[in-house]
Write a protein that holds these residues in place. Sequence first.
Motif, PDB file in Angstrom:
ATOM      1  N   ARG A  13       6.433   0.043   6.248  1.00 13.47           N
ATOM      2  CA  ARG A  13       5.823   0.262   4.943  1.00 13.47           C
ATOM      3  C   ARG A  13       5.007  -1.030   5.226  1.00 13.47           C
ATOM      4  N   LEU A  14       5.922  -2.627   5.623  1.00 12.66           N
ATOM      5  CA  LEU A  14       5.442  -3.989   5.765  1.00 12.66           C
ATOM      6  C   LEU A  14       4.342  -4.099   6.412  1.00 12.66           C
ATOM      7  N   THR A  15       4.423  -3.197   7.601  1.00 14.28           N
ATOM      8  CA  THR A  15       4.156  -3.475   8.618  1.00 14.28           C
ATOM      9  C   THR A  15       2.538  -2.090   8.858  1.00 14.28           C
ATOM     10  N   THR A  17      -0.312  -2.320   7.947  1.00 20.62           N
ATOM     11  CA  THR A  17      -2.017  -2.240   8.295  1.00 20.62           C
ATOM     12  C   THR A  17      -1.879  -4.319   8.324  1.00 20.62           C
ATOM     13  N   ALA A  20      -1.544  -6.482   5.412  1.00 21.55           N
ATOM     14  CA  ALA A  20       0.591  -6.013   5.524  1.00 21.55           C
ATOM     15  C   ALA A  20       1.240  -6.958   6.185  1.00 21.55           C
ATOM     16  N   ARG A  21       0.697  -6.737   8.032  1.00 25.36           N
ATOM     17  CA  ARG A  21       1.192  -7.739   8.471  1.00 25.36           C
ATOM     18  C   ARG A  21       1.266  -9.363   8.954  1.00 25.36           C
ATOM     19  N   ILE A 482       6.671  -9.018  -1.864  1.00 23.54           N
ATOM     20  CA  ILE A 482       6.351  -7.358  -0.510  1.00 23.54           C
ATOM     21  C   ILE A 482       7.691  -6.355  -0.462  1.00 23.54           C
TER      22      ILE A 482
END
Length: 659
Positions: A13-15, A17, A20-21, A482
């Motif tokens: 989830r954290l990476t 998009t 987001a990355r 985040i």
Amino acid sequence: MKLLHLVATELRRLTATGMARLALVALMLVPVLYAGLYLWANNDPYGNLKDVPVALVVEDTGSTLDGKAVNYGDDVKEQLLDDASVGWKVTSGTEAAKGVRDGEFDFILTLGPDFSKALTSAAGDTPEQAVVELTTNDTNSFLATTIAGQVAEKVRASITERVGKEAALSLLNGFATVRSNLTEAVDGATKLADGTTSAADGAKTLADGTATASAGALSLAQGAGTANVGAQQLDSGLQQLRTGSADLPAQANQLNDGAQQIAAGNAQLSATANEVAGTVQDAVNQVPAARADIVAILDASSLTPEQKAAVLAQLDRVGTAIDDGNAKVQQANAQIGALAAGSAQLAAGTQQLADSAPALTNGIAQAADGSSQLSGGLQQVAQGSLDLSNGMQQLVDGSSALSTGLNTVNSGAGTLRDGLASGLDDVPNQTPDQRETAAQTISDPVALDTSAVTKASNYGAGMAPFFISLAAWIGIYALFLIVKPLSRRAVTAMKRPFLVATAGWATPAVLGAIQMAAVFGIITVALGYQVEHPWGMFGFMALTSATFATIILALNILLGSVGQFLGLVLMVLQLVTAGGTFPWQTLPGPLQVLHQVLPMSHAVDGIRQLMYGGNLSLAGADAGALFFWLVGALLVSYLGTRRLTRHRTLRDLRPSLIG
């Protein structure tokens, strides 16, 4: 597997998009930027003090010391410029004052006009303390004021050492002169003691001699008195003799005249007697012839033989009578001759007596005069002898007092000699090189021998444990902007609160470990700090980050956005209680209690022990404290998650104020 699945889901989830990355990378770099930039900026501030602008004002007019001109202000200026510990700039007092107000200079060091006079005043009667004036301005920098105090103290210590060395050397040289003079004084005192000993012996001998002399003077006075009495008696007798012999010459002349007359008469008597004796002797001599003539006559006569015999008998009786008479005449003649001779001798004697009588009289008179003089002289001698006896007694008393006094002087001289010798032993006997060394030691008697059980390589290394711990908290706090504390789907679907809570902690813990790995690389590689136990320190940093992640997780699960805010408040609280800058003992009492309790204090201490090579048991204790916080916070997270699996409140359904 469920745990890894939940963690992987959150990481995806954290990476998911690009944005987001990018956000994840940016937040992951927060602790690296914070710790790296801060430690880099403060890596070696004391080594860069040479760039701090400082005004140096030297107004010293100099002075005179031992006949030589000195200017300590110029000497200090040259020394400071050569040392270049700060950015010295020699300027005037006016420009310096303007510069420190305008921020051109951080502070001013001023040596006044009487600086050298004050330093040399110790040799005079009115010593005064030299002053190094320090002017600061806290608006430039408060730490600059602190640094100014250290620089001024260093300058003061340097001046004190130099002036103290010169003063001590002068003092030691004076001691050397004192010792030399004291050595001569000891020799003199020894001679004085020996002399007073001899003088005391001599005084005793003098006292004994004067006592004997006094006794002799007393005997002399007594003898002189006796002689005076005898002389007076002699004078009296001679005066009487002179009086009695005054008529002696006339009487001697009269006697001589009588004796001469007697001698003349006796001489005539002797001559007459001699003629009579001669006549008688002639008659006697004729008697035999006359008897023979008578015999012849008788023979021629007719007288009978009887008659003749009777005549002859008669004749013989006459003859015998004539012989007897002749004998008496001859005897008388001899006696008269002897008388005449004696009278002549007597006359001659009286003549001599008459001739000598005037001289005898004059001699007696002279003897009388001499005896008078002798009597007067002996009287003076007697009085002088008495005075001498009295004087000798005084001399005896004085000699005894002198002997006693000299014994006291001798004792005092011995005490003086021993005292000077003792004092001489107390005065150091040093060569010029030894005095130079001693003066250096006196001026700077204490050397600081620094030994450290552990030591940070520089200021940045010293502050690193604190900023690493702070960066760990900030990094985790930023990640939770985040990272979701809990997966709501997992909470709703799985009904396994411990697994969900552990998964909610594991994701930031893994990311936090990565942050700590980056920070560890910055510290050891980029900044080059020495780490004694690198693996242990990295593991401790990871434990610290994981613990902080658990605490912030628990706050988020329990209080949501409020818990997130309390995480910020807790960071500030730990910032002031961790003891990262000043020793924690300087904190107020309540904050000291928090220091013992809050986890960042143990994180700072544990990293110090591992980074500097300190006590590993203390590091283990700190790790235990962090682990206790970790387990406790994880337990709280579990309880909070379990509550969410059973029921939810309206607050749980509201979105987070942060993210």
